[in-house]
Each structure stands twice: as C-alpha cells, then as structure tokens.
Design a protein around this motif. Structure first.
Motif, PDB file in Angstrom:
ATOM      1  N   SER A 217     115.637 114.616  68.169  1.00 46.92           N
ATOM      2  CA  SER A 217     115.370 113.393  68.930  1.00 46.92           C
ATOM      3  C   SER A 217     116.434 112.324  68.698  1.00 46.92           C
ATOM      4  N   TRP A 218     117.182 112.440  67.614  1.00 42.92           N
ATOM      5  CA  TRP A 218     118.249 111.480  67.321  1.00 42.92           C
ATOM      6  C   TRP A 218     119.532 111.776  68.085  1.00 42.92           C
ATOM      7  N   TRP A 219     119.736 113.018  68.517  1.00 48.04           N
ATOM      8  CA  TRP A 219     121.037 113.434  69.043  1.00 48.04           C
ATOM      9  C   TRP A 219     121.526 112.544  70.186  1.00 48.04           C
ATOM     10  N   PRO A 220     120.736 112.298  71.214  1.00 47.42           N
ATOM     11  CA  PRO A 220     121.260 111.468  72.298  1.00 47.42           C
ATOM     12  C   PRO A 220     121.560 110.034  71.867  1.00 47.42           C
ATOM     13  N   VAL A 221     120.770 109.523  70.936  1.00 51.13           N
ATOM     14  CA  VAL A 221     121.023 108.157  70.452  1.00 51.13           C
ATOM     15  C   VAL A 221     122.346 108.102  69.692  1.00 51.13           C
ATOM     16  N   LEU A 222     122.584 109.093  68.862  1.00 57.64           N
ATOM     17  CA  LEU A 222     123.830 109.130  68.098  1.00 57.64           C
ATOM     18  C   LEU A 222     125.032 109.278  69.025  1.00 57.64           C
ATOM     19  N   ARG A 223     124.923 110.132  70.039  1.00 54.77           N
ATOM     20  CA  ARG A 223     126.031 110.289  70.983  1.00 54.77           C
ATOM     21  C   ARG A 223     126.321 108.980  71.713  1.00 54.77           C
ATOM     22  N   ALA A 224     125.280 108.211  71.963  1.00 56.94           N
ATOM     23  CA  ALA A 224     125.438 106.978  72.736  1.00 56.94           C
ATOM     24  C   ALA A 224     125.915 105.797  71.895  1.00 56.94           C
ATOM     25  N   THR A 225     125.670 105.849  70.589  1.00 58.28           N
ATOM     26  CA  THR A 225     125.919 104.658  69.765  1.00 58.28           C
ATOM     27  C   THR A 225     126.983 104.832  68.689  1.00 58.28           C
TER      28      THR A 225
END
Length: 268
Positions: free
Chosen positions: A87-95
């Motif tokens: 669940s963290w993957w898209p947030v990490l890619r974006a930030t």
C-alpha cells in the motif's frame, strides 16, 4: 554493557598517506577508491582523515573518485532490506525526492564516499542511482555526461576513468565492491532489467523508468579471485586493511572475457 576498548593499529593522516604511497599510489594519478574505514583500525579523525590522506598521496595533480550511489532512490516494490507494505508503493513513487547531486546523500557505500561528496570543490555525476563524486583536476571530465540509461556503461564515469588510465584502490574492501566490473557487464550480451527512480527533468520532478543491462555483483568475489590469480595486482596493508591496487582497464578487459565464459548455461 561496557564499551569495548578500541582496537588498533592507530592510524593518522600522515601514517595513512605514507602507507598509501608505499603501497604504490602515485602522485598525479586518477584513482577510483573503494574503502572500508573500519578495516583500517583506529583512525584519528575518521573518514575526514582518510580522505585527507588519499588527497595527500595523490597530490595537487591527482584526482580522487568514489562511488556515491543512491540505491534508496529506486522501485519500492523490490525493496527487501526491509520490504515495505504494498500500500506504500504508489505513495513512495509519488513523493520520493528527486535526485539532486548537491543534496542527495549517498546510500549503502560507506562513510568515506559521503565525506568526499560533501568536500569543498567536489563534483558529482548526474545519475539518480549510480553517481560518482570526484576531487581534483580531472573531476569535471570524469563526472560529466552521466546518462540516466547508462548507470555503469559508456556514458558513465567508469568509461571516463578507463579512458583516463585510472587505477582502482580496494582499501579494505573486497572485489564485491569493485564497480569497474560493471562496465564489462554493459559490454557483454546478457539480460536486461528495469531501473526506476525519481529524477528532476525540464518538466519538474518525475518518476522515470529506464531499461539497461543487469549488473548483479553476486559473482564479483569469484571474478576478482580469478583476476588476481591471472593478472598482476599490487597487494599490501594500509593500517590493518588488506588493500589492492590495479589498472581499471585491466579489470574491465579481464571481466569482458570471464563473464561470458562463466555465464549460467540455459536449462535444457
């Protein structure tokens, strides 16, 4: 628990510079250094003293180069040490902050590269994952033009180092740290991989993915042992650190022959 007593030998800037020269470091040369500070013993002044000693041995006409990789700027789905929730993957890619040669700290390469990276006058190449930093007259040439799709290839500092006749210093580090072997991997047909990272572009921060040759280092120890058996490698102690010194071009040329000869055979 009580703090364990320090273990020697006691190394200083002067003693390290003298031992580097005794090992064979030449004033005025270009040197790619892979270092293990802890292997030396007790260093008065730590990483700063070792960088000073390297610069003393190289003199004003020499150039010191170190890996300042940022492997943490990468695809989070492949992180294993430790893994992170899906669940963290898209947030990490974006930030994830975009790579900045001036401010992005090196990751996983030790304290000495970080000292070089932040040294007055240091220059650093532009690759978001596989940068190198350099100090000295050849620094601009070595670090220039590092393409995002050429982590360790023909448009990387490794190729510039080869052209410059640089040598590799393994200072308490093993062949598993020898980035020169990666240049050979780019020249030998083999599998490719995707590398993703946050980069600054003309449109601002972007998450980029490039496809390039795979560069696993899991067999570099075996490759290095063969290279040392078949090629002249200077060996000696600096402090307590077993150290090696050899031309980068020799290591690349040897690896270009060794890698295809030892490639895994496809299953029938």
């Amino acid at each position: 628990m009580p703090t364990p007593p320090p273990t020697g030998p006691l190394c200083t800037r002067a003693s390290l510079a003298a031992e580097l020269l005794e090992l064979g470091v030449r004033p005025g040369e270009t040197l790619l250094a892979h270092t293990s500070l802890s292997a030396l013993g007790w260093v008065s002044g730590g990483a700063v003293a070792l960088v000073q000693a390297l610069l003393d041995a190289l003199g004003p006409d020499g150039t010191l180069v170190v890996p300042t990789h940022t492997g943490d700027n990468s695809e989070p789905s492949v992180w294993r040490d430790p893994p992170v929730p899906e669940s963290w993957w898209p947030v990490l890619r974006a930030t994830m902050p975009a790579y900045d040669p001036l401010t992005s700290p090196s990751f996983g390469v030790g304290v000495v590269p970080e000292a070089v990276r932040t040294w007055p006058g240091a220059l650093r190449s532009a690759h978001p994952q596989a940068s190198f930093a350099a100090l000295g007259p050849a620094a601009a040439t070595i670090t220039a033009g590092h393409a995002r799709g050429s982590s360790f290839g023909e448009r990387s500092p490794l190729a510039h180092l080869e052209k410059a006749g640089a040598r590799v210093l393994l200072l308490g580090a093993g062949y598993d740290s020898c980035t020169a072997f990666h240049l050979a991997q780019y020249r030998v047909p083999g599998p490719e991989t995707e590398n993703s990272f946050a980069a600054m572009t003309s449109r601002g921060r972007e998450w980029r993915t490039v496809r390039e040759p795979a560069t696993p280092s899991d067999r570099f120890g075996e490759l290095g042992a063969a290279f040392e058996r078949d090629t002249e490698v200077v060996r000696g102690l600096v402090g307590a650190a077993e150290s090696r010194l050899f031309p980068l071009a020799d290591a690349v040329a040897y690896a270009e022959q060794w890698l295809p000869a030892h490639a895994p055979r496809p299953e029938p």
